[in-house]
Design an enzyme around this catalytic site. Structure first.
Site, PDB file in Angstrom:
ATOM      1  N   PRO A   1       3.624   9.176   5.920  1.00 52.65           N
ATOM      2  CA  PRO A   1       2.259   8.660   5.955  1.00 52.65           C
ATOM      3  C   PRO A   1       2.001   7.818   7.200  1.00 52.65           C
ATOM      4  CG  PRO A   1       3.618   7.316   4.520  1.00 52.65           C
ATOM      5  CD  PRO A   1       4.511   8.407   5.041  1.00 52.65           C
ATOM      6  N   GLY A   2       0.783   7.877   7.690  1.00 59.13           N
ATOM      7  CA  GLY A   2       0.415   6.979   8.784  1.00 59.13           C
ATOM      8  C   GLY A   2      -0.249   7.696   9.943  1.00 59.13           C
TER       9      GLY A   2
ATOM     10  N   ASN B   1      -1.016   5.892   3.833  1.00 58.52           N
ATOM     11  CA  ASN B   1      -0.943   5.044   2.635  1.00 58.52           C
ATOM     12  C   ASN B   1      -1.576   3.699   2.915  1.00 58.52           C
ATOM     13  OD1 ASN B   1       0.525   6.966   1.268  1.00 58.52           O
ATOM     14  ND2 ASN B   1       2.497   5.966   1.570  1.00 58.52           N
TER      15      ASN B   1
ATOM     16  N   HIS C   1       3.017  -0.942  13.750  1.00 58.95           N
ATOM     17  CA  HIS C   1       4.419  -0.540  13.563  1.00 58.95           C
ATOM     18  C   HIS C   1       4.944  -0.094  14.922  1.00 58.95           C
ATOM     19  CE1 HIS C   1       4.128  -0.490   9.114  1.00 58.95           C
ATOM     20  NE2 HIS C   1       2.872  -0.151   9.349  1.00 58.95           N
TER      21      HIS C   1
ATOM     22  N   ASP D   1      -3.090  -0.641  11.573  1.00 61.27           N
ATOM     23  CA  ASP D   1      -1.953  -0.015  10.876  1.00 61.27           C
ATOM     24  C   ASP D   1      -1.395   1.122  11.738  1.00 61.27           C
ATOM     25  OD1 ASP D   1      -0.040   0.691   9.073  1.00 61.27           O
ATOM     26  OD2 ASP D   1      -1.385   1.460   7.542  1.00 61.27           O
TER      27      ASP D   1
ATOM     28  N   ARG E   1       8.283   0.207  15.414  1.00 61.02           N
ATOM     29  CA  ARG E   1       9.511   0.975  15.092  1.00 61.02           C
ATOM     30  C   ARG E   1      10.749   0.532  15.859  1.00 61.02           C
ATOM     31  NH1 ARG E   1       6.750   2.764  10.844  1.00 61.02           N
ATOM     32  NH2 ARG E   1       5.366   4.499  11.211  1.00 61.02           N
TER      33      ARG E   1
ATOM     34  N   ASP F   1       5.460  -4.715   4.100  1.00 59.96           N
ATOM     35  CA  ASP F   1       4.538  -3.600   4.346  1.00 59.96           C
ATOM     36  C   ASP F   1       5.226  -2.235   4.355  1.00 59.96           C
ATOM     37  OD1 ASP F   1       2.008  -2.345   5.066  1.00 59.96           O
ATOM     38  OD2 ASP F   1       3.053  -1.875   6.912  1.00 59.96           O
TER      39      ASP F   1
ATOM     40  N   HIS G   1       4.565   8.515  14.086  1.00 60.19           N
ATOM     41  CA  HIS G   1       5.604   9.394  13.535  1.00 60.19           C
ATOM     42  C   HIS G   1       5.747  10.588  14.468  1.00 60.19           C
ATOM     43  CE1 HIS G   1       6.007   7.263   9.765  1.00 60.19           C
ATOM     44  NE2 HIS G   1       4.704   7.282   9.587  1.00 60.19           N
TER      45      HIS G   1
HETATM   46  O1  DOR Z   1       0.630   5.106   6.034  1.00 59.75           O
HETATM   47  C1  DOR Z   1       1.369   4.142   6.200  1.00 59.75           C
HETATM   48  N1  DOR Z   1       2.388   4.183   7.077  1.00 59.75           N
HETATM   49  N2  DOR Z   1       1.154   3.042   5.484  1.00 59.75           N
HETATM   50  C2  DOR Z   1       2.017   2.014   5.522  1.00 59.75           C
HETATM   51  O2  DOR Z   1       1.747   1.024   4.911  1.00 59.75           O
HETATM   52  C3  DOR Z   1       3.287   2.123   6.281  1.00 59.75           C
HETATM   53  C4  DOR Z   1       3.119   3.003   7.434  1.00 59.75           C
HETATM   54  C5  DOR Z   1       4.404   3.390   8.127  1.00 59.75           C
HETATM   55  O3  DOR Z   1       5.264   2.514   8.314  1.00 59.75           O
HETATM   56  O4  DOR Z   1       4.522   4.529   8.549  1.00 59.75           O
END
Ligand code: DOR
Length: 423
Positions: free
Chosen positions: A322-323, A278, A63, A305, A65, A153, A309
């Site tokens: 999440p992440g 997640n 990601h 993944d 962003r 996703d 954040h």
């Molecule tokens: O924990 C997660 N964060 N799982 C995902 O599938 C998406 C991701 C996010 O975009 O932050």
């Protein structure tokens, strides 16, 4: 023409079966020669004594962003993290703002990545418009614009009819569908359902939320012939589901996030919201099943993944996004599994380079003479701290923040150019 000569690297390349000490001559963008003693007086020498050379790593799940949330990451900071982690190719998830559901956004991602030229960045297009799960995106236009896969996703595709149609199109176009398998009606909380959620008194996401969609998608792939790739597999039963369908010849592949191979739900007690992801961190028995599936070939690849954040989004666990970031920590985690004897070095490279390159059908994942010179050189023994001074991401959300890690990328070479060098 620019020439580099890598001297005395221990080459591990599952695509050719080569494992041994070699020199690698790079001419322009390509690998010109691999041999026991290569001489080229015009070349710039890279001393790789004590280092392992592998095809540049390929990550099917990051990601960046960008566009929309560039305070967390952007294509430049994401690319820098990627190459510092040994990745020469990444696939960007489309949960951006706006999402990658039009050729314009896909081309923006590609153009911005090319402008920096550090890492190959391929966009994944959305399965449905706006990631709303209602109407299919225009796969033909998105593929033409450079998308190498389709996924919503972050959100699962809940409608089986839409997933079936997506897989039919996938079969026609030869492009994989990557699904985030977690049934919304079952996965409403923040951690795995079990003792940890009970003790902390917080809402949960049970493993069956993941398993029902994993099974549904394998069944749909079975009947349609479309290629489904199950993202971030986390459950013991999930590994069995994939194994059964692979046994039937169904076009299914899957990935695991390295964090799920070393952390269980109990990490929540230690690092709180940093352990929120997640699908969630699960139990010891799931971790063990994932490790077995990694070793026996059921799992095709690892994918980070990488999900950056901001600090303010990682406060109280109930409210945290999440992440985890993961591009620079993937190699040390995988080397730990090699050291523990779960997999060998060759299998590690297969999981990080050969197989992910094959899944999206790109020119990479190999050190064959004549192929593109995407190469990582790493020291499996070098210890380092992952913190402010070594992190290239704009974010620092990982349980591994401030920790000592073992295994460091020393050089990353993309298309014959040195794009990362350890100081
Ligand atoms: O924990 C997660 N964060 N799982 C995902 O599938 C998406 C991701 C996010 O975009 O932050």
């Amino acid at each position: 023409m620019l020439r580099h000569l890598i001297k005395n690297a221990y080459v591990v390349d599952p695509s050719t079966g080569l494992e041994g000490k070699r020199d690698i001559l790079i001419e322009g963008e390509k690998i010109k020669r691999i041999g026991e003693e290569v001489f080229e007086p015009e070349a710039q020498i890279i001393d790789a004594d004590g280092l392992i050379a592998a095809p540049g790593f390929v990550d099917l799940h990051v990601h960046f962003r960008d566009p929309g949330q560039t305070y967390k990451e952007d294509i430049l900071s994401g690319s820098k993290s990627a190459v510092a982690g040994g990745f020469t190719t990444v696939v960007c998830m489309p949960n951006t703002s706006p999402p990658i559901d039009s050729p314009e956004v896909a081309q923006y991602v590609i153009a911005k990545a090319n402008c920096w030229g550090l890492c190959n960045v391929y966009p994944a297009g959305t399965i449905t418009r706006g990631r709303k799960g209602e109407q299919l995106s225009d796969f033909f236009l998105l593929k033409e614009a450079g998308c190498v896969a389709f996924t919503d996703d972050g959100s699962p595709v809940m409608d089986a009819g839409i997933m079936r149609r997506a897989l039919q199109l996938s079969a026609q176009l030869g492009v994989p569908i990557l699904n985030h398998c977690e049934d919304d009606s079952l996965a409403e909380g923040v951690v795995n359902e079990g003792e940890v959620s009970a003790l902390l008194g917080i809402s949960s996401r049970p493993p069956e939320a993941e398993d029902v969609l994993n099974a549904r998608d394998c069944i749909l792939a079975h009947y349609t012939g479309g290629h489904v790739h199950i993202q971030h597999l986390t459950t013991a039963l999930g590994t069995e589901i994939v194994r059964i369908f692979k046994g039937k010849g169904t076009p299914v592949t899957c990935e695991v996030n390295p964090n799920h191979l070393v952390f269980t739900e109990e990490e929540t007690f230690r690092t709180g919201s940093m352990a929120r992801v997640n699908p969630p961190l699960r139990k010891e028995e799931d971790l063990k099943a994932l490790r077995s599936a990694l070793a026996d070939g059921t799992i095709d690849c690892i994918a980070t993944d990488h999900a950056p954040h901001g600090d303010f989004e990682k406060g109280r666990i109930e409210k945290a996004m999440p992440g985890m970031i993961g591009l620079q920590t993937a190699l040390p985690i995988m080397l730990r599994l090699v050291e523990e004897g779960v997999i060998d070095m060759k299998r590690m490279v297969q999981l990080m380079s050969t197989n992910p390159a094959r899944i999206i059908g790109i020119d990479g994942g190999t050190l064959r003479e004549g192929s593109v010179a995407d190469i990582v050189l790493f020291d499996p023994k070098r210890e380092w701290i992952f913190g402010e001074e070594t992190n290239f991401s704009k974010s620092k959300n990982t349980p591994l923040w401030g920790k000592k890690l073992k295994g460091k990328v020393i050089y990353t070479i993309k298309g014959g150019k040195i794009v990362y060098k350890d100081n």
